[in-house]
Enzyme design. Structure first.
Site, PDB file in Angstrom:
ATOM      1  CG  ASP A   1      31.535  45.158  31.957  1.00 47.06           C
ATOM      2  OD1 ASP A   1      31.652  46.363  32.258  1.00 47.06           O
ATOM      3  OD2 ASP A   1      31.647  44.244  32.783  1.00 47.06           O
ATOM      4  CG  ASN A   2      27.884  44.575  34.261  1.00 50.69           C
ATOM      5  OD1 ASN A   2      28.230  43.516  33.742  1.00 50.69           O
ATOM      6  ND2 ASN A   2      28.374  44.999  35.409  1.00 50.69           N
TER       7      ASN A   2
ATOM      8  CG  ASP B   1      26.449  40.813  35.275  1.00 47.16           C
ATOM      9  OD1 ASP B   1      26.061  39.657  35.016  1.00 47.16           O
ATOM     10  OD2 ASP B   1      27.627  41.164  35.152  1.00 47.16           O
TER      11      ASP B   1
ATOM     12  CG  ASP C   1      37.474  31.938  42.236  1.00 46.27           C
ATOM     13  OD1 ASP C   1      36.717  32.574  41.467  1.00 46.27           O
ATOM     14  OD2 ASP C   1      37.175  31.705  43.429  1.00 46.27           O
ATOM     15  N   GLY C   2      37.268  32.021  38.620  1.00 43.33           N
ATOM     16  CA  GLY C   2      36.276  31.482  37.696  1.00 43.33           C
ATOM     17  C   GLY C   2      35.013  30.963  38.368  1.00 43.33           C
TER      18      GLY C   2
HETATM   19  P1  AMP Z   1      31.004  41.390  36.804  1.00 42.94           P
HETATM   20  O1  AMP Z   1      31.348  42.313  37.933  1.00 42.94           O
HETATM   21  O2  AMP Z   1      30.400  40.073  37.270  1.00 42.94           O
HETATM   22  O3  AMP Z   1      30.216  42.026  35.736  1.00 42.94           O
HETATM   23  O4  AMP Z   1      32.415  40.950  36.193  1.00 42.94           O
HETATM   24  C1  AMP Z   1      33.327  41.850  35.609  1.00 42.94           C
HETATM   25  C2  AMP Z   1      34.445  41.067  34.977  1.00 42.94           C
HETATM   26  O5  AMP Z   1      35.179  40.324  35.958  1.00 42.94           O
HETATM   27  C3  AMP Z   1      34.011  40.035  33.949  1.00 42.94           C
HETATM   28  O6  AMP Z   1      34.994  39.982  32.967  1.00 42.94           O
HETATM   29  C4  AMP Z   1      33.951  38.773  34.743  1.00 42.94           C
HETATM   30  O7  AMP Z   1      34.059  37.626  33.938  1.00 42.94           O
HETATM   31  C5  AMP Z   1      35.161  38.940  35.648  1.00 42.94           C
HETATM   32  N1  AMP Z   1      35.047  38.164  36.873  1.00 42.94           N
HETATM   33  C6  AMP Z   1      34.242  38.451  37.923  1.00 42.94           C
HETATM   34  N2  AMP Z   1      34.387  37.534  38.895  1.00 42.94           N
HETATM   35  C7  AMP Z   1      35.311  36.629  38.457  1.00 42.94           C
HETATM   36  C8  AMP Z   1      35.895  35.458  39.019  1.00 42.94           C
HETATM   37  N3  AMP Z   1      35.561  35.009  40.226  1.00 42.94           N
HETATM   38  N4  AMP Z   1      36.803  34.795  38.263  1.00 42.94           N
HETATM   39  C9  AMP Z   1      37.140  35.234  37.053  1.00 42.94           C
HETATM   40  N5  AMP Z   1      36.637  36.330  36.479  1.00 42.94           N
HETATM   41  C10 AMP Z   1      35.720  37.036  37.167  1.00 42.94           C
HETATM   42 MG    MG Z   2      29.192  41.620  34.168  1.00 45.15          MG
END
Ligand code: AMP
Ligand code: MG
Length: 503
Positions: free
Chosen positions: A263-264, A273, A134-135
């Site tokens: 990616d982290n 993160d 949902d962004g």
């Molecule tokens: P993260 O676990 O925060 O490092 O995110 C891993 C991936 O999932 C990244 O590409 C984020 O942009 C994507 N992502 C995480 N949460 C959301 C969300 N609520 N809506 C869209 N993309 C998300």
């Molecule tokens: Mg991340």
């Protein structure tokens, strides 16, 4: 939506001049995109010390104008928001396209010390990389970024930092309905191992080359004049050394990142993160808190090995630049990657010398390593709190063993558990108690305190969050007013403790 909040632009002086090299020099590495406005922006946090570092006008940003900027309703003048492309190995499996699914790089500013810093929003709405998401982000996880990032900064650990958090006035749907928030994050850059992987996985060597040049200009400018093969090798080495230093600091603090996907992992060597991260309490190298880390891939003691694995993934992306001959390129990459455990060990030892207060005189690597390992074994055997025990070494060095013995007294083995180790430690030659205090924090983000603060904030009461944040900014302070932040959670609470990604 309240139209007032959308149109109230901050005074022009609130932000320093943006200079957006990522958007300008690397077209095709990101997608120009705008934050999605929210219903009712309200500023929850403004990091004034960080705002001052960046030369931001904190007073101007304190009001509705700041809320509008940090919620994404108003793009500051000179910003060119982009969603960055990146890939990543998540729990060992490769995703060729992740990218900023809920984040936007607003741009870069030069801070008061002359350093280029990214300013990005997280939770600012859907982007072309959102996939099913949902962004958006919830208040709790974004405030967690503030708490842990500021704690790490105060502890001297390289880290991205929260500049602000704005509530959106909208709900986000997770397992439950939660209040939404947007985080403004400051980073040395948002370049990740996964950024290199995105282009390497597509066989786009031209863009890997371009990215290398950009990363070198930004983080290792002294390598800029080298021929490409040497530059690629030295850059890989630099990233590895920064990660070795970072991991040694994490391990010395009992920090468990929880989701060390490629990616982290940053190129800059900053921690990024703060999702399912947590700090160890009673020492156990197998500690895992993340609810999704079923195999313990990212357990405390595995972290250096995972960093090593991630660096091998970075090395793979650089192969075409390391040598024209494929076998020779692999040999070059392997030589650097294989050096990582030694570099890590070389960073770990001084961290532990400082923690144990071992004097420079009489330093002897193997003996000091054995002394530190014996200390850790004792903590594990007696299930003693990692942070409290190290802190109790300062009074012990000054002759007062009572605080340290009290920690062991509470364990099965009783106070005698530490008897054999103490004379060995003293015989080694110790520094002043003040040096031990400066190396061993008293206040860390205790999991139960973090949860308590985030639960209250989610319910609308920021007071516990603010009090905890203030305490975390004084990690080495003996002030009795900080006692409640220095105590571990009851063992039963820690045993059942789980963290979540907050996505
Ligand atoms: P993260 O676990 O925060 O490092 O995110 C891993 C991936 O999932 C990244 O590409 C984020 O942009 C994507 N992502 C995480 N949460 C959301 C969300 N609520 N809506 C869209 N993309 C998300
Ligand atoms: Mg991340």
């Amino acid at each position: 939506m309240n139209p007032e909040t959308v149109t109230s632009a901050p005074p022009a002086c609130a932000f320093p001049r943006f200079d957006n090299t990522y958007a300008r020099e690397l077209p095709g590495f990101s997608v120009p995109w705008q934050p999605v406005p929210v219903a009712a922006p309200r500023l929850l946090v403004l990091n004034e010390p960080l705002a001052a570092e960046l030369g931001l006008d904190a007073a101007a940003l304190r009001g509705p104008a700041g809320a509008a900027v940090f919620a994404g309703n108003q793009v500051p003048e000179g910003a060119e928001p982009v969603a960055q492309a990146y890939a990543g190995h998540q729990f060992g499996g490769f995703s060729p396209q992740l990218g900023d699914g809920r984040a936007l790089l607003l741009g870069e500013v030069i801070d008061r010390a002359g350093r280029r810093r990214d300013i990005a929003l997280k939770g600012s709405g859907r982007t072309p990389f959102s996939r099913g998401g949902d962004g958006r982000a919830a208040v709790g996880p974004m405030l967690r970024e503030v708490l842990v990032g500021e704690a790490m900064h105060a502890l001297g650990v390289p880290t991205t930092r929260a500049l602000a958090v704005a509530a959106t006035g909208e709900w986000v749907l997770r397992d439950e309905r939660l209040p939404g928030a947007v985080l403004a994050r400051v980073a040395a850059s948002h370049l990740r191992v996964g950024t290199f992987q995105f282009f390497a996985a597509r066989g786009d060597t031209a863009r890997v080359r371009q990215l290398l040049a950009y990363a070198v200009a930004r983080h290792d400018p002294d390598l800029a004049a080298l021929p490409e093969d040497q530059q690629a090798r030295r850059f890989l080495e630099r990233v590895a050394r920064r990660q070795a230093a970072l991991l040694a600091q994490w391990m010395g603090l009992g920090f468990i990142h929880g989701v060390m996907n490629t990616d982290n992992m940053t190129i800059s060597g900053e921690t990024i993160d703060y999702g399912p991260c947590a700090f160890m309490e009673a020492y156990d190298p197998g500690t895992v808190f993340s609810s999704i880390d079923h195999q313990g891939r990212y357990a405390y003691a595995n972290q250096p090995a995972i960093a090593h694995w991630n660096l091998a993934r970075l090395a793979e992306t650089l192969l075409p630049l390391l040598h024209a001959d494929a076998d020779a390129a692999v040999a070059e990459a392997t030589a650097v990657v294989d050096a990582f455990p030694g570099w890590y060990q070389a960073e770990w030892l001084p961290v532990w010398r400082a923690k144990l207060g071992l004097a420079e005189d009489g330093a002897q690597d193997q003996g000091d390593i054995r002394l530190a390992e014996a200390w850790l074994r004792l903590l594990q055997e007696h299930a003693v709190d990692f942070t409290q025990a190290a802190r109790a070494l300062a009074p012990a060095a000054a002759g007062d063993e009572a605080p340290l013995r009290a920690l062991f007294a509470a364990s099965d083995g009783g106070p005698a558990g530490i008897d054999a180790w103490l004379p060995r430690w003293r015989a080694r030659g110790l520094r002043e108690a003040a040096a031990l205090r400066a190396a061993n924090p008293r206040v860390i983000p205790r999991n139960h305190r973090v949860e308590e603060a985030l639960a209250a904030a989610t319910a609308g009461d920021l007071a516990p969050f603010e009090a905890l944040l203030a305490a975390l900014r004084r990690p080495f302070d003996d002030d009795p007013a900080l006692d409640r932040y220095a105590e571990p959670a009851p063992a039963a609470v820690t045993a059942a403790y789980q963290t979540f990604c907050g996505t």
